[in-house]
Structures are given as structure tokens and as C-alpha cells.
Design a protein around this motif. Structure first.
Motif, PDB file in Angstrom:
ATOM      1  N   PRO A  91       0.750  -1.322  -0.057  1.00  0.00           N
ATOM      2  CA  PRO A  91       0.000  -0.249   0.220  1.00  0.00           C
ATOM      3  C   PRO A  91       0.795   1.157   0.087  1.00  0.00           C
ATOM      4  O   PRO A  91       1.799   1.300   0.644  1.00  0.00           O
ATOM      5  CB  PRO A  91      -0.842  -0.340   1.325  1.00  0.00           C
ATOM      6  N   LYS A  92       0.152   2.134  -0.071  1.00  0.00           N
ATOM      7  CA  LYS A  92       1.390   3.530  -0.343  1.00  0.00           C
ATOM      8  C   LYS A  92       0.985   3.773   1.075  1.00  0.00           C
ATOM      9  O   LYS A  92       0.575   3.654   2.438  1.00  0.00           O
ATOM     10  CB  LYS A  92      -0.051   4.830  -0.962  1.00  0.00           C
ATOM     11  N   ILE A  93       1.808   4.307   1.826  1.00  0.00           N
ATOM     12  CA  ILE A  93       2.759   4.666   3.060  1.00  0.00           C
ATOM     13  C   ILE A  93       2.608   6.134   3.259  1.00  0.00           C
ATOM     14  O   ILE A  93       3.065   6.935   2.261  1.00  0.00           O
ATOM     15  CB  ILE A  93       4.522   4.497   2.772  1.00  0.00           C
ATOM     16  N   LYS A  94       1.571   6.371   4.721  1.00  0.00           N
ATOM     17  CA  LYS A  94       1.984   7.864   4.647  1.00  0.00           C
ATOM     18  C   LYS A  94       3.108   8.879   4.591  1.00  0.00           C
ATOM     19  O   LYS A  94       4.208   8.123   5.179  1.00  0.00           O
ATOM     20  CB  LYS A  94       0.847   7.977   5.848  1.00  0.00           C
ATOM     21  N   ASP A  95       3.055   9.708   4.065  1.00  0.00           N
ATOM     22  CA  ASP A  95       4.293  10.910   4.037  1.00  0.00           C
ATOM     23  C   ASP A  95       5.265  10.101   3.363  1.00  0.00           C
ATOM     24  O   ASP A  95       6.175  11.128   3.148  1.00  0.00           O
ATOM     25  CB  ASP A  95       4.248  11.236   5.377  1.00  0.00           C
ATOM     26  N   LEU A  96       4.881   9.454   2.348  1.00  0.00           N
ATOM     27  CA  LEU A  96       6.430   9.214   1.609  1.00  0.00           C
ATOM     28  C   LEU A  96       5.780   8.854   0.096  1.00  0.00           C
ATOM     29  O   LEU A  96       5.529   8.015  -0.174  1.00  0.00           O
ATOM     30  CB  LEU A  96       6.352   7.697   2.051  1.00  0.00           C
ATOM     31  N   GLU A  97       5.553   9.946  -0.800  1.00  0.00           N
ATOM     32  CA  GLU A  97       5.389   9.563  -2.427  1.00  0.00           C
ATOM     33  C   GLU A  97       7.095   9.887  -2.689  1.00  0.00           C
ATOM     34  O   GLU A  97       6.981   9.378  -3.773  1.00  0.00           O
ATOM     35  CB  GLU A  97       4.746  11.079  -2.157  1.00  0.00           C
ATOM     36  N   CYS A  98       7.623  10.368  -2.237  1.00  0.00           N
ATOM     37  CA  CYS A  98       9.188  10.116  -3.052  1.00  0.00           C
ATOM     38  C   CYS A  98      10.031  10.002  -2.142  1.00  0.00           C
ATOM     39  O   CYS A  98       9.990   9.850  -1.178  1.00  0.00           O
ATOM     40  CB  CYS A  98       8.503  11.784  -4.046  1.00  0.00           C
ATOM     41  N   VAL A  99      11.146   9.271  -2.982  1.00  0.00           N
ATOM     42  CA  VAL A  99      12.316   9.726  -2.203  1.00  0.00           C
ATOM     43  C   VAL A  99      13.547   9.831  -3.565  1.00  0.00           C
ATOM     44  O   VAL A  99      13.599   9.705  -4.764  1.00  0.00           O
ATOM     45  CB  VAL A  99      12.641   8.132  -2.772  1.00  0.00           C
ATOM     46  N   LEU A 100      14.757  10.858  -2.572  1.00  0.00           N
ATOM     47  CA  LEU A 100      14.973  11.844  -2.997  1.00  0.00           C
ATOM     48  C   LEU A 100      16.530  10.670  -3.058  1.00  0.00           C
ATOM     49  O   LEU A 100      16.867  10.746  -2.385  1.00  0.00           O
ATOM     50  CB  LEU A 100      15.170  13.101  -3.399  1.00  0.00           C
ATOM     51  N   LEU A 101      17.267  10.324  -3.991  1.00  0.00           N
ATOM     52  CA  LEU A 101      18.544   9.451  -3.963  1.00  0.00           C
ATOM     53  C   LEU A 101      19.506  10.922  -4.789  1.00  0.00           C
ATOM     54  O   LEU A 101      18.913  11.524  -5.853  1.00  0.00           O
ATOM     55  CB  LEU A 101      19.403   9.042  -5.692  1.00  0.00           C
ATOM     56  N   ILE A 102      20.626  11.304  -4.095  1.00  0.00           N
ATOM     57  CA  ILE A 102      21.860  12.464  -3.989  1.00  0.00           C
ATOM     58  C   ILE A 102      22.686  11.932  -4.790  1.00  0.00           C
ATOM     59  O   ILE A 102      23.322  11.279  -3.624  1.00  0.00           O
ATOM     60  CB  ILE A 102      21.327  12.865  -3.341  1.00  0.00           C
ATOM     61  N   ASP A 103      23.711  11.326  -5.608  1.00  0.00           N
ATOM     62  CA  ASP A 103      24.328  11.137  -5.553  1.00  0.00           C
ATOM     63  C   ASP A 103      25.215  11.000  -7.292  1.00  0.00           C
ATOM     64  O   ASP A 103      24.670  11.512  -8.346  1.00  0.00           O
ATOM     65  CB  ASP A 103      24.706   9.388  -5.718  1.00  0.00           C
ATOM     66  N   PRO A 148      30.910  16.047  -6.354  1.00  0.00           N
ATOM     67  CA  PRO A 148      32.401  17.240  -6.584  1.00  0.00           C
ATOM     68  C   PRO A 148      30.847  19.128  -6.832  1.00  0.00           C
ATOM     69  O   PRO A 148      30.024  18.693  -7.085  1.00  0.00           O
ATOM     70  CB  PRO A 148      32.144  16.954  -8.424  1.00  0.00           C
ATOM     71  N   GLY A 149      31.568  20.051  -6.469  1.00  0.00           N
ATOM     72  CA  GLY A 149      31.043  20.574  -6.441  1.00  0.00           C
ATOM     73  C   GLY A 149      30.674  20.969  -5.126  1.00  0.00           C
ATOM     74  O   GLY A 149      31.451  20.827  -4.393  1.00  0.00           O
ATOM     75  N   MET A 150      29.406  20.886  -4.741  1.00  0.00           N
ATOM     76  CA  MET A 150      28.642  20.277  -3.440  1.00  0.00           C
ATOM     77  C   MET A 150      28.806  18.768  -2.695  1.00  0.00           C
ATOM     78  O   MET A 150      27.910  18.021  -3.727  1.00  0.00           O
ATOM     79  CB  MET A 150      27.269  21.578  -3.056  1.00  0.00           C
ATOM     80  N   ASN A 151      29.757  19.233  -1.867  1.00  0.00           N
ATOM     81  CA  ASN A 151      29.996  17.513  -0.798  1.00  0.00           C
ATOM     82  C   ASN A 151      28.098  17.522  -0.481  1.00  0.00           C
ATOM     83  O   ASN A 151      27.049  18.212   0.040  1.00  0.00           O
ATOM     84  CB  ASN A 151      30.844  17.399  -0.747  1.00  0.00           C
ATOM     85  N   GLY A 152      28.158  16.080   0.660  1.00  0.00           N
ATOM     86  CA  GLY A 152      27.182  15.465   0.923  1.00  0.00           C
ATOM     87  C   GLY A 152      27.035  16.756   2.061  1.00  0.00           C
ATOM     88  O   GLY A 152      26.138  16.932   2.963  1.00  0.00           O
ATOM     89  N   TRP A 153      28.252  16.836   3.390  1.00  0.00           N
ATOM     90  CA  TRP A 153      28.658  18.092   4.343  1.00  0.00           C
ATOM     91  C   TRP A 153      28.252  19.376   4.119  1.00  0.00           C
ATOM     92  O   TRP A 153      27.318  20.146   4.555  1.00  0.00           O
ATOM     93  CB  TRP A 153      29.612  17.580   4.914  1.00  0.00           C
ATOM     94  N   GLU A 154      27.818  19.805   2.570  1.00  0.00           N
ATOM     95  CA  GLU A 154      27.652  21.210   2.715  1.00  0.00           C
ATOM     96  C   GLU A 154      26.458  21.344   2.187  1.00  0.00           C
ATOM     97  O   GLU A 154      25.539  22.066   2.150  1.00  0.00           O
ATOM     98  CB  GLU A 154      28.388  21.304   0.863  1.00  0.00           C
ATOM     99  N   PHE A 155      25.874  19.588   1.077  1.00  0.00           N
ATOM    100  CA  PHE A 155      24.759  20.419   1.344  1.00  0.00           C
ATOM    101  C   PHE A 155      23.161  19.897   2.460  1.00  0.00           C
ATOM    102  O   PHE A 155      22.658  20.735   2.770  1.00  0.00           O
ATOM    103  CB  PHE A 155      23.585  18.913   0.953  1.00  0.00           C
ATOM    104  N   MET A 156      24.287  19.292   3.452  1.00  0.00           N
ATOM    105  CA  MET A 156      23.271  19.550   5.446  1.00  0.00           C
ATOM    106  C   MET A 156      23.510  20.734   5.994  1.00  0.00           C
ATOM    107  O   MET A 156      22.338  20.983   6.246  1.00  0.00           O
ATOM    108  CB  MET A 156      24.006  18.857   6.122  1.00  0.00           C
ATOM    109  N   GLU A 157      24.768  20.802   5.370  1.00  0.00           N
ATOM    110  CA  GLU A 157      24.597  22.465   5.731  1.00  0.00           C
ATOM    111  C   GLU A 157      23.284  23.568   4.979  1.00  0.00           C
ATOM    112  O   GLU A 157      22.806  24.363   6.234  1.00  0.00           O
ATOM    113  CB  GLU A 157      25.847  23.520   6.125  1.00  0.00           C
ATOM    114  N   ALA A 158      23.322  23.429   3.706  1.00  0.00           N
ATOM    115  CA  ALA A 158      22.171  24.441   3.502  1.00  0.00           C
ATOM    116  C   ALA A 158      21.334  23.939   3.721  1.00  0.00           C
ATOM    117  O   ALA A 158      19.936  24.845   4.141  1.00  0.00           O
ATOM    118  CB  ALA A 158      22.183  24.520   1.910  1.00  0.00           C
ATOM    119  N   TYR A 159      20.860  22.387   4.255  1.00  0.00           N
ATOM    120  CA  TYR A 159      19.225  22.028   4.064  1.00  0.00           C
ATOM    121  C   TYR A 159      19.213  22.752   5.649  1.00  0.00           C
ATOM    122  O   TYR A 159      18.225  22.514   5.810  1.00  0.00           O
ATOM    123  CB  TYR A 159      19.698  20.447   3.887  1.00  0.00           C
ATOM    124  N   GLN A 160      20.075  22.386   6.696  1.00  0.00           N
ATOM    125  CA  GLN A 160      19.754  23.378   8.006  1.00  0.00           C
ATOM    126  C   GLN A 160      19.096  24.030   7.526  1.00  0.00           C
ATOM    127  O   GLN A 160      18.173  25.020   8.280  1.00  0.00           O
ATOM    128  CB  GLN A 160      20.867  23.172   9.196  1.00  0.00           C
TER     129      GLN A 160
END
Length: 144
Positions: A2-14, A74-86
Motif C-alpha cells: 500500500p501507499k505509505i503516509k508521508d512517503l510519496e517520493c524518495v530522493l537519491l543524491i549521488d 564534486p561541487g557541493m558535497n554531502g556535508w555542504e548539502f547538509m549545511e544548506a539543508y539546515q
């Protein structure tokens, strides 16, 4: 499944497109009714989350409930993404479970990830179906 509440999309960043393709197939294999959005840069992922840049007219698109984030890109790494995400608004971060998914064997990366209140856990690649289902079962309600 079944569909899962609050889970319509999964985002892969790689930045590795073959890895994104494999991980997309793994998520599809779970049978979850979710859209999988695979992006190859952290900055593009921020645009996707904030409906800016090339995603400016897409604020009606499904927003992710889970983000699988690579560290070394390259460019923005995962740690930099998390800084912006916050810095994002609560509505842009609402109900998102962030998982560091990496090949890094550096113990300090794991420790840093687990100290970040916005990162749920730290997994080593490759993503496996049981990892996805464990996250879904822990963080989402199967009942609509």
C-alpha cells in the motif's frame, strides 16, 4: 504494497549515475508506491527541495520523505548539502528522513553523520531493499 503516509517520493543524491540507477531499481523492487527522483548534484537537490532553479514551476511535485545522500561529490558535497539543508524552512524539511549512503570507510564521517540531528543514520553502499524497508517501518505509518 500500500501507499505509505508521508512517503510519496524518495530522493537519491549521488554524482554517480549508474549508482543512482541501481538504487532506483532497488527501491522499485521493494514494491513501495513511491516516485524515485535521482539527482546527480547536491545543488540540484536543493533546487528540487526549494522549487527554485529549473524546478521553479514544480512546487506541486511530490516532495521526498526519504533522502539518500552521498558524501563525496564534486561541487557541493554531502556535508555542504547538509549545511544548506539546515537553513531550509521547516515546511521544506517536513517529514524528510536523511540517510548518508556512502562508500566512505572513514570512521569520522560516520561519527559526524550520527552527530547531525538532521541525519537519521549512516549506511554503506550499495543500498539494499531491506535497508529501505527498515527505514520505512521505523519512520512511516503504513496506514493512510
Amino acid at each position: 504494497m500500500p501507499k505509505i503516509k508521508d512517503l510519496e517520493c524518495v530522493l537519491l543524491i549521488d554524482d554517480d549515475k549508474p549508482t543512482n540507477l541501481i538504487h532506483k531499481k532497488v527501491i522499485e523492487k521493494t514494491g513501495l508506491e513511491v516516485e524515485v527522483q535521482a539527482l546527480s548534484s547536491a545543488s540540484e537537490a536543493l533546487d528540487f527541495l526549494t522549487s527554485t532553479g529549473k524546478y521553479e514551476q514544480t512546487d506541486q511535485m511530490s516532495k521526498p520523505g526519504i533522502i539518500f545522500l552521498d558524501i563525496n561529490m564534486p561541487g557541493m558535497n554531502g556535508w555542504e548539502f547538509m549545511e544548506a539543508y539546515q537553513q531550509l524552512s521547516d515546511s521544506q524539511k517536513a517529514r524528510i528522513v536523511v540517510i548518508m549512503l556512502t562508500t566512505s570507510l572513514n570512521n569520522s564521517d560516520r561519527e559526524r553523520a550520527l552527530r547531525d540531528k538532521n541525519i537519521t543514520t549512516f549506511y554503506h553502499k550499495p543500498l539494499r531493499a531491506n535497508m529501505v524497508m527498515d527505514l520505512v517501518n521505523q519512520h512511516f505509518d503504513a496506514n493512510l
